[in-house]
Design an enzyme around this catalytic site. Structure first.
Site, PDB file in Angstrom:
ATOM      1  N   ASN A  65       0.879  -1.167   0.000  1.00 23.27           N
ATOM      2  CA  ASN A  65       0.000   0.000   0.000  1.00 23.27           C
ATOM      3  C   ASN A  65       0.918   1.220   0.000  1.00 23.27           C
ATOM      4  OD1 ASN A  65      -1.726   2.084   0.560  1.00 23.27           O
ATOM      5  ND2 ASN A  65      -2.385   1.332   2.573  1.00 23.27           N
ATOM      6  N   LYS A 122       0.150   4.262  -0.165  1.00 24.16           N
ATOM      7  CA  LYS A 122      -0.475   5.429   0.478  1.00 24.16           C
ATOM      8  C   LYS A 122      -0.297   6.679  -0.395  1.00 24.16           C
ATOM      9  CE  LYS A 122      -0.166   3.090   4.855  1.00 24.16           C
ATOM     10  NZ  LYS A 122      -0.054   3.155   6.315  1.00 24.16           N
ATOM     11  N   HIS A 170      -9.379   0.865   5.149  1.00 27.37           N
ATOM     12  CA  HIS A 170      -8.074   1.059   5.782  1.00 27.37           C
ATOM     13  C   HIS A 170      -8.251   1.941   7.009  1.00 27.37           C
ATOM     14  CE1 HIS A 170      -3.987   2.333   6.517  1.00 27.37           C
ATOM     15  NE2 HIS A 170      -3.626   1.231   5.888  1.00 27.37           N
ATOM     16  N   GLU A 172      -6.693   4.391   8.047  1.00 29.77           N
ATOM     17  CA  GLU A 172      -6.598   5.834   7.784  1.00 29.77           C
ATOM     18  C   GLU A 172      -7.903   6.360   7.198  1.00 29.77           C
ATOM     19  OE1 GLU A 172      -2.894   5.399   5.675  1.00 29.77           O
ATOM     20  OE2 GLU A 172      -2.051   4.720   7.575  1.00 29.77           O
ATOM     21  N   GLU A 182      -4.932  -5.099  10.597  1.00 25.22           N
ATOM     22  CA  GLU A 182      -3.935  -4.058  10.809  1.00 25.22           C
ATOM     23  C   GLU A 182      -4.221  -3.349  12.131  1.00 25.22           C
ATOM     24  OE1 GLU A 182      -2.110  -2.813   6.752  1.00 25.22           O
ATOM     25  OE2 GLU A 182      -3.806  -1.512   7.181  1.00 25.22           O
ATOM     26  N   SER A 193       3.860  -2.176  10.328  1.00 25.14           N
ATOM     27  CA  SER A 193       5.317  -2.233  10.507  1.00 25.14           C
ATOM     28  C   SER A 193       5.928  -3.583  10.102  1.00 25.14           C
ATOM     29  CB  SER A 193       5.701  -1.862  11.946  1.00 25.14           C
ATOM     30  OG  SER A 193       5.257  -0.544  12.240  1.00 25.14           O
TER      31      SER A 193
END
Ligand code: 13P
Length: 252
Positions: free
Chosen positions: A10, A12, A95, A97, A167, A213
């Site tokens: 991803n 981003k 996601h 975010e 996640e 991470s």
């Protein structure tokens, strides 16, 4: 049943077209003999450039979101029809975010997911708890709700085009990876939820990625867990030198 490993990048909100093209070319060269399933998901503005480079190879082209409607007066949004036109194969939805910075709720994510499936896309449904939810002992409950609500109205046949990405929000971009054991516990739980909703066979089949991470140093250990079937990689997906070793992890 053995599930294929699925390693996704991803990207981003990073990279210009020239930078994205350079990375895509390096991934094509570095992964052409790769044995797993691969995805690169750049920003909308990069899809055409990256898609032309990935075409015909073994790395799928993904988008990071889509609108909940096919078309219309939705300023700033991008539709599934436009993504299909660009050759996008996979759409990442929900996601953290999108959930937390842009306030997307389960109902909206579910609407997008059903629309994407209706138009033939594969999707990656992201779920995961905040740090305060984990500390309050609510990680399972949050993942259960996001999985159940996200999949509402999805048929067993459509589920075959769904991947779930766990996640934990506190592990995203922080350098703090969940321990393989902690991640495994939630992955097993999510698989159980899918089993409750769709039966054991579907639960055994569904791919559940870990994200947060992931690095070359921890990929193999995570992937060695029974219920971890791949990774959704953020920061380390921005460089071929870090993504390729993750994508070609050596099983331990
Ligand atoms: P990082 O790998 O940078 O923690 O990001 C994970 C992620 O959000 C992938 O979607």
């Amino acid at each position: 049943m053995s599930r294929p490993y699925y390693i996704a990048g991803n990207w981003k909100m990073h990279k210009t077209r020239a930078e994205a093209a350079e990375l895509a070319k390096a991934l094509v060269a570095g992964l052409k003999d790769g044995k797993h399933k691969y995805l690169a998901a750049p920003s909308f503005t990069l899809l055409e450039t990256v898609g032309a480079i990935l075409k015909g190879g073994n790395i799928l082209l993904g988008a990071q979101d889509c609108a909940e409607e096919e078309q219309g007066a939705h300023t700033g949004e991008v539709s599934v029809l436009q993504l299909k036109d660009l050759g996008v194969q996979v759409i990442i939805l929900g996601h953290s975010e999108r959930r937390h910075l842009y306030k997307e709720d389960d109902a909206l994510i579910n609407k997008k997911l059903k629309l994407a499936l209706k138009h033939g896309f594969e999707v990656i449904l992201c779920v995961g708890e905040l740090l305060e939810e984990r500390e309050a002992g609510r990680a399972e409950e949050v993942c259960e709700r996001q999985t159940t609500e996200g999949l509402k109205g999805v048929s067993a046949e459509e589920l075959e085009r769904v991947t779930i990405a766990y996640e934990p929000v506190w592990a995203i971009g922080t350098g703090k990876t969940a321990t393989p054991n902690d991640a495994e516990a939630i992955h097993a739980y999510i698989r159980k939820i899918v089993g409750k909703l769709y039966g054991n066979e579907a639960a055994e089949k569904i791919i559940i990625q870990y994200g947060g991470s992931v690095k070359p140093e921890n990929a193999a250990q995570l992937m060695a867990q029974k219920n971890i079937d791949g990774a959704l990689v953020g920061g380390a997906a921005l460089k071929a030198e870090t993504f390729i070793p993750i994508a070609k992890f050596q099983a331990v």
